[in-house]
Every structure is written in structure tokens, then in C-alpha cells.
Design a protein around this motif. Sequence first.
Motif, PDB file in Angstrom:
ATOM      1  N   GLU A  53       6.043  -2.250  -3.417  1.00 34.90           N
ATOM      2  CA  GLU A  53       7.204  -2.886  -2.810  1.00 34.90           C
ATOM      3  C   GLU A  53       7.950  -1.847  -1.971  1.00 34.90           C
ATOM      4  OE1 GLU A  53       9.628  -4.686  -5.758  1.00 34.90           O
ATOM      5  OE2 GLU A  53       8.044  -5.989  -6.536  1.00 34.90           O
ATOM      6  N   LYS A  73       5.313  -6.165  -1.130  1.00 37.72           N
ATOM      7  CA  LYS A  73       6.501  -6.905  -0.721  1.00 37.72           C
ATOM      8  C   LYS A  73       7.362  -6.008   0.150  1.00 37.72           C
ATOM      9  CE  LYS A  73      10.656  -9.177  -2.564  1.00 37.72           C
ATOM     10  NZ  LYS A  73      11.452  -9.433  -3.766  1.00 37.72           N
ATOM     11  N   ASP A  89      11.043  -5.624   1.985  1.00 35.11           N
ATOM     12  CA  ASP A  89      12.434  -6.044   2.167  1.00 35.11           C
ATOM     13  C   ASP A  89      13.043  -5.160   3.256  1.00 35.11           C
ATOM     14  OD1 ASP A  89      12.319  -7.898   0.053  1.00 35.11           O
ATOM     15  OD2 ASP A  89      12.681  -6.311  -1.410  1.00 35.11           O
TER      16      ASP A  89
END
Length: 430
Positions: free
Chosen positions: A29, A55, A57
Motif C-alpha cells: 500500500e 493500493k 492513496d
Amino acid sequence: MAAHRVLLLGGNGKVARLLTPMLLQRSWEVASIIRSPDQVAELQQIGAQTNHKGKLDVLVRSIEDVKSEAQAKTLIDEVKPDYVVWSAGAAGKGAPERTEAIDRDAACHFIRASVATPSITKFILISFNSCRYEKMSWVTEEHWQEYLKTTRNPLNRYYEAKIVADKVLWEEGKKRKDFAAVSLRPGILTMEPVGGVALGKYPRVAGTTSRPSLAFRPGYPRYAALLGSHPTFHNFRRFGRVRMRLLLIAQDRVAALEQQLDQIDEQEDRQLFLGCMRRDKNVERQQVLSDLKAALAEYDDMLEKCRTVVSLPASRGRDVQNLRKWVDGTACLDRQESSYLEHENDLINPVKSLEKSTAYTESFVEECIFWLETLMHKSLLSCHSCYGSAFGPDDYFDEDTKFIGAYSGNYAVRRGISHDPIVLHPSEGI
């Protein structure tokens, strides 16, 4: 491998853009911190184009506005990372106050806040190769003064900011045994293809470093990037001996079937079967002919491919030597798996060879460079760790600190010569 969550500060930088898809491909992530909302869509597209299970962000935050360790800790608590990568910086551009605010103050705040967060076990600071208070003992005074004049002095404000952050990283990193503080100190960053890295004390400071060389992980990812960076590195085994062995086996199989067909024809007692294929009822002959057709097709295919491979030009000795020195210097490949480079008489380069005049000139220049390098420092490519100083006298670091000087860049003169000093504390690496 357990998935990690990485706080990537300065996510829109060129190094960070190369690093982001690599982390996502490992199913990690990534929380990428950028300063402008205009950059969000482009970064998200980079993540979407990567085949991964990670992931991404993308968070819009102003690192320049981080004025305290507490503010840095607030962002860390929001993201909850276990690794932090500092790829942010003003790079000496804009007002001097901006360089101090980002490259010095904000970096120090995030370093201290990361060390104070038990869940964070690694901080990687992309620094500056001049982050030293004094000349290294293995660099000549003449070269050091020339380097100060041409490189560091013009970037003095940038240096003054980065040296503080490097020292804070070194001091803070000693406070926790489970914390890896890594200062990656490349030369002037370029977008050239990734090149070789050799370990050891390097007698020069100046140089360039490709951004991809900071992104690809050691091992086959970095080696494959090196091979793809220039046609002269495309050297592979011809496997001439085993290729001939298999071709002989295929040839013998066809010959055996041919002999078997002749015997069947000789023993045939019905002339009609030999004179008319449509009326031939000899099942054994039909089977041999079918087998012969398949065997001959395989033989023809092998023969054609063999002709193609055998006609490919042999690798140049200098190109193979370059690769072997890179592999020996980096020690990032298994020795058994890189031993193919030892079969110099069996190596080929599938790329069209250079014109003779170009190849001769290139080889001559490279020979001169290697001769000079050998004369200057016999241990250029020795792979070892040594205790040394990043900031001053040789005893500045304690025994838990390891200094690794890295010579980075393609060895051929067309790619130039560069190096990557790296400071690790504790001895755990990236």
C-alpha cells in the motif's frame, strides 16, 4: 512476503513516480503525498496502469507547511505507515527560505516523528552526494577542491539544508535497534537508463545517477533493466554444443525411420501397394510415414532455428567484461545463475552489430577508460563494507554504521561514469 504500507513524501517527483508502481506490484500500500490537486489524476493513472494488487492513496498536503514534529506526527498517524520514503524537496529552486523549510526543517520533523513511532521500522532519505562536512580520507585533495568549485558551491544552500537532515537521520537512527535509517546519496539525477553499481570506496564524488537506478530493486529487476538499457548488454548463450547434440538426435530419429521404411518396402509382397498409395493397405508403413512426417518437421524446424542462432554475431569481449564486472561488483545475482557470462566462446548478441569504425572507436575509448581507472584505483570493483565517515573524520560513525560507495552507470563511455554513496544504519539495507 508481508504487505507493507509506505508513506511516500514527494510523490510527484521523478524518483517517486518510478518507485510507486514497483511498490504496488509487490502488493504494498502506498500513500503518496503531493502538494497540488492538479497532480492527483495523473498519479492515480500511474497506479491504474500498473498490474498489481496493491493500493494507492493520493493525498494532497503541503510538506512546506509542516513546522513541527507534532505536525509531521499528525500526518504519520493519519497514514499509519511502517516504511517512510522521503523523496520531497525544493532542490534549491525558488526562495532560499523554501529550500530550508522543505529540505531541512520538514525533513528533520518527519525523521524525528518516524523514529518516535514504534510501528515505523524504516526511513529512506533520498539525499545529496555532497552531504559531508569534510573530505573523505580516500578522496584526493585535488579532486575534492575541484568538486567543491564545480558542484557543491553552486548548490551550497541545498547542501546546507540536506546535510542537516542527513545528520539528524544518523543521530535519530541510533536511538532504536529495530529502526533502519537509510540515506541514499546519488549524484546529479538523470533519466538515463539504469546502469551498473559497484561497491567499495570510490575516489571521486562527482557524477550522475539515473533515477531508474534508485527505483529497481537489486537482483533480476535491476539486472534486466541494465540489459535493456543498451544493445551491447544483450549477451546470451548460443548453447552451440547442446544445440548440435539435439540436432544430431533429431537427425538420427529421421534416419532410423527412413531405414525402417526401406525395410518395410523391401519386405512388401504386394506390388500394388507399392505402386498405388491410394490402395496401400499396409498399416505399418502408414504409421512409419506418419511418424517420419512429424520427425522430419521437427528436424527442419530445429535446423532452421539453428541456422538463425548460429549465424548471430559473437559477443564482443569488452561487452561481456562490462557485464561480468557489474555482476561481480553488485553481487545481486546468484553466482551459479550468472555463470553463463563465463562461457565467452559461446555468447552471442542478437542485436545487429555496430559498424566497424564505431565499434573500434568505442572499444578504444573504453579501453583507455578502464586502463586509467585501474591505474587510479585497483579496488574499483571490490565488494566490501568499510567503516568510514559521511560527515567528518573517519571515526565519526560507530561500528554499527556501514558506508557503501557505489559506482553507478553503464560502464561504456556512452553512458558516462557515476556513483551512489549510501549510508546505512543499522546494517540493514533497503
